[in-house]
Design a protein around this motif. Structure first.
Motif: not given
Length: 222
Positions: A8, A191, A210, A217
């Motif tokens: 991420l 995302s 996300y 989530t």
């Protein structure tokens, strides 16, 4: 989840490194124009730090510190490049466990994405086909495609953007980037990364959401 957060961090760096200079579609919905590039990162030494809070859908509460800084210009793959360094540190409130990731992103002077590297995992990212920089300015309802990115671990992303009105404000807007991530080794996810901006493009705050393929989530916001 640790490996997911490292990925991420790489994705968010790609989004915030984007500069003005390209084009996009328009719905022609509003006359107010917003600059899309954060002027802080136009100058070497410019930096921003954000504190975020949030949670996962399994009930774990999270806090995060997200710092970005424009470094001295350099070269990347033999080309002159602007360098943006990012550090994001996420803490699981219940256990105190902290996961941090450092990412460096390179763009040319026009804002075209050249590449990025996750300094912890050494996973690199490169353009995979045509890339489109964000336009210099946009109005509410404008949208466009950013392009595809390939990673040295075999993963890939597809990214698009849209400018939405910010709830309750006529002087701010939500610059939203939608990213679909596909990987041969970890969970796929979609995302939604939101920069809350003023008319000059300054980042006032943001939200990171996300949605993993297993139903988990994650949501973090300033």
């Amino acid at each position: 989840m640790r490996k997911h957060f490292r990925l991420l961090g790489l994705l968010t760096s790609l989004v915030l490194a984007a500069c003005g200079g390209g084009g996009g579609g328009s719905s022609g919905a509003a006359p107010t124009s917003f600059a899309l590039s954060d002027p802080v990162f136009e100058q070497v030494g410019g930096s921003r730090t954000f504190n975020l809070t949030g949670s996962r859908s399994d009930g774990q509460n999270l806090t995060a510190v997200w710092s970005l800084a424009r470094r001295a210009d350099t070269t990347f793959d033999g080309q002159p490049a602007r360098q943006l360094d990012q550090l994001i540190s996420i803490t699981f409130v219940g256990t105190g466990q902290t996961d941090a990731v450092s990412v460096t992103t390179y763009t040319d002077a026009a804002g075209n994405f050249l590449g990025a590297v996750n300094n912890d995992t050494l996973v690199e990212a490169f353009p995979d086909g045509p890339q489109t920089t964000l336009p210099v300015t946009a109005v509410i309802g404008d949208f466009g495609s950013i392009g595809d990115v390939g990673y040295t671990d075999g993963s890939s992303t597809t990214s698009n953007w849209r400018l939405d009105a910010h709830p309750g404000s006529s002087t701010r807007a939500d610059l939203i980037t939608f990213i679909s991530f596909i990987s041969p080794t970890v969970l796929n996810f979609d995302s939604q990364l939101t920069r809350i901006i003023d008319s000059s493009g300054n980042t006032i705050g943001g939200n990171l959401s996300y949605f993993f393929e297993n139903g988990l989530t994650v949501d973090l916001s300033t």
